[in-house]
Structures are given as structure tokens and as C-alpha cells.
Enzyme design. Structure first.
Site, PDB file in Angstrom:
ATOM      1  CD  GLU A   1      42.418  45.362  41.098  1.00 17.09           C
ATOM      2  OE1 GLU A   1      42.552  44.141  40.510  1.00 17.09           O
ATOM      3  OE2 GLU A   1      42.493  45.423  42.455  1.00 17.09           O
TER       4      GLU A   1
ATOM      5  CB  SER B   1      35.022  38.882  40.065  1.00 16.46           C
ATOM      6  OG  SER B   1      34.802  39.114  41.287  1.00 16.46           O
TER       7      SER B   1
ATOM      8  CG  HIS C   1      45.058  45.640  46.199  1.00 11.51           C
ATOM      9  ND1 HIS C   1      43.686  45.226  46.848  1.00 11.51           N
ATOM     10  CD2 HIS C   1      44.801  44.691  44.994  1.00 11.51           C
ATOM     11  CE1 HIS C   1      43.033  44.209  46.252  1.00 11.51           C
ATOM     12  NE2 HIS C   1      43.601  43.889  45.130  1.00 11.51           N
TER      13      HIS C   1
ATOM     14  CD1 TRP D   1      48.283  33.623  43.262  1.00 15.70           C
ATOM     15  CD2 TRP D   1      50.171  32.753  43.893  1.00 15.70           C
ATOM     16  NE1 TRP D   1      48.825  32.635  42.361  1.00 15.70           N
ATOM     17  CE2 TRP D   1      49.770  32.134  42.499  1.00 15.70           C
ATOM     18  CE3 TRP D   1      51.601  32.475  44.669  1.00 15.70           C
ATOM     19  CZ2 TRP D   1      50.741  31.006  41.832  1.00 15.70           C
ATOM     20  CZ3 TRP D   1      52.343  31.453  43.707  1.00 15.70           C
ATOM     21  CH2 TRP D   1      51.878  30.843  42.669  1.00 15.70           C
TER      22      TRP D   1
HETATM   23  P1  PGA Z   1      39.731  38.963  42.337  1.00 12.02           P
HETATM   24  O1  PGA Z   1      40.924  39.799  43.078  1.00 12.02           O
HETATM   25  O2  PGA Z   1      40.221  38.289  41.136  1.00 12.02           O
HETATM   26  O3  PGA Z   1      39.823  37.714  43.475  1.00 12.02           O
HETATM   27  O4  PGA Z   1      38.571  39.599  42.288  1.00 12.02           O
HETATM   28  C1  PGA Z   1      41.675  40.868  41.978  1.00 12.02           C
HETATM   29  C2  PGA Z   1      42.435  41.684  42.766  1.00 12.02           C
HETATM   30  O5  PGA Z   1      42.177  42.015  43.956  1.00 12.02           O
HETATM   31  O6  PGA Z   1      43.558  42.290  42.144  1.00 12.02           O
END
Ligand code: PGA
Length: 260
Positions: free
Chosen positions: A166, A211, A94, A10
Site C-alpha cells: 500500500e 486508490s 495501515h 471502511w
Molecule cells: P483507498 O484506501 O482505496 O481509499 O485508497 C485503501 C486503503 O487505505 O486500504
């Protein structure tokens, strides 16, 4: 069989009241099936609220960060021992932490060690920028990030980590990776870890984030050889998120998507 992991990150969204309203609806949802490991990552401020709403359910709680210091005079930081009583997971590495708060993978390595010491499962994020992808450097970048992040860890430690691929260019942009490309990267990550730690394929868990939404999750479920998803924006609205859970449940019932 291992569970499909759905991690709802979140970020810096939702007040305590908004967390309560979302989780009350989520915990009433009968579709939360035992084959799913749903993990909610609210802000630090709402961890105790969320913990109290989730403790008698199958839904797990995670924290979006911890300090790389165990305790002491570090104004504004939150230590692992403060969150460990409430959480099962922690997101580390992240790209938003690395880009906006200048964290590097040495910090991430220290955080992973602290997380493991306090029995939190790290979700370790790895991923390239769009420039790095254009230059064909994806594997090199991921290998470097991985080497720094897992420095001096054992095979036993590696088995406790969830690896999240990611790609930075895919986060919050609406542009997702192609499941075929995700498979390529995830098999390379697995190969690196299998060779180095002498592990079995199924001992390494890889999820995808960037995304993921209602429009693309089905394609991922059909094509991607992964263990689940890290979802940001599309996890913020309860109705949207529950539709995603329902889709996964449907594919799982059809046995299309099996965590590998
Ligand atoms: P997003 O974020 O689904 O809004 O692209 C993914 C994340 O940052 O883990």
C-alpha cells in the site's frame, strides 16, 4: 486454486444502520462467487451487527485494528479476544494508524503475534511515502518495515499473513500505482520471504491497495501478479463496490486474472 481476495476497508465510515443497509444488499447479490474471498472491515461498533448478517454467507468479516496488549487497564482499547469470536481477519500496520496514531512496526509485530494466537489472519500493510519513492528508497523502506513486522515469526506464521503493498502516496489520493511497479515490489517481497523462510512462491499472498477503483481495476486484473485488493473509498458505495465485484467476476470467467 487460491481465491481472489477483496478486502473492503471502511475506515471511520458508516453507522450501524448504514452497515445493515449495505450488507443486506451485498448478501442478496448472486454474483458473490466461490472464487472470491470478500472481506468486510466495518468499525468495531458494527462487528456484531455485521457478524449476524454475514454468518450464513460466504462473505468474511475482519476488524480494522486490535490492541497490542492482550488485556488490562488500557482505556479505549479493544483486545483481540473481544473481536476474535466474530472476525477472520485483521488489518495491521495501515499507514493511517502509523501516521495519525503513531503506531510503529514494533507495535505491529506484537499485534501480529496476538492475532495469530487468536487465529485471526493478519493483513500486513507495507508501503513507502512519495518522498521515499522519489529518492528510490522503496525496496529499502519495505524491507525495513517487513523485518520489524515479522520479527521472530516462523515460516508457518508467514503463510498465514496476507501482505498488502500500500504505497502511502496512493491511499485515498486517486493516484494508483502502476501494475508493473506493483509487480516489481511484490516480487521483491516474495523473494525476501522465500529466501528467509524457505517457502514456495504460491505460499505467499500479496494484495495491492491504494486508490483501486472502477477505472483502474481492469488494468490491475490484466497486468498485476497479485492475489487481490485492499479497497477503501471505492468500497463504501454498494453499487460501486458491486460493479467492482462484477468486473472481477467477468475477468475471472475469461481466466484473465488468476491469483498467483
Ligand atoms: P483507498 O484506501 O482505496 O481509499 O485508497 C485503501 C486503503 O487505505 O486500504
Amino acid at each position: 486454486m487460491s481465491k481472489i481476495l477483496i478486502a473492503a476497508n471502511w475506515k471511520m465510515n458508516k453507522t450501524d444502520n448504514e452497515v445493515i443497509s449495505f450488507l443486506k444488499k451485498l448478501t442478496r447479490n448472486n454474483n458473490i462467487i466461490s472464487q472470491l474471498e470478500i472481506i468486510i472491515f466495518p468499525s468495531f461498533v458494527s462487528l456484531i451487527t455485521a457478524y449476524n448478517l454475514l454468518k450464513k454467507t460466504r462473505i468474511k468479516l475482519g476488524t480494522q485494528n486490535i490492541s497490542n496488549k492482550e488485556k488490562g487497564a488500557y482505556t479505549g482499547e479493544v483486545s483481540v479476544s473481544m473481536v476474535a469470536p466474530f472476525c477472520s481477519y485483521v488489518i495491521l500496520g495501515h499507514s493511517e494508524r502509523r501516521i495519525y496514531f503513531y503506531e510503529n512496526y514494533k507495535d505491529v509485530n506484537e499485534k501480529i503475534k496476538l492475532a495469530l494466537k487468536f487465529k485471526l489472519k493478519p493483513i500486513l500493510c507495507l508501503g513507502e511515502t512519495s518522498n521515499e519513492r522519489k529518492k528510490g528508497l522503496v525496496l529499502k523502506v519495505i524491507r525495513n518495515q517487513l523485518n520489524m513486522a515479522i520479527k521472530s515469526l516462523s515460516a508457518k506464521d508467514i503463510k498465514k499473513i496476507i501482505f498488502a503493498y500500500e504505497p502511502i502516496w496512493a491511499i485515498g489520493t486517486g493516484k494508483n500505482d502502476k501494475p508493473e511497479d506493483t509487480n516489481l515490489i511484490s516480487s521483491q517481497i516474495k523473494r525476501l520471504l522465500i529466501n528467509r523462510f524457505n517457502l514456495k512462491n504460491e505460499e505467499i499472498k500479496i494484495i495491492y491497495g491504494g486508490s483501486v477503483n472502477l477505472n483502474n481495476i481492469e488494468e490491475f486484473l490484466i497486468k498485476a501478479k497479485i492475489n487481490g485488493f485492499l479497497i477503501g473509498k471505492a468500497s463504501l458505495d454498494y453499487y460501486n463496490f458491486s460493479k467492482i465485484i462484477n468486473l472481477i467476476k467477468k475477468q475471472n470467467d475469461k481466466k484473465i486474472f488468476k491469483p498467483r
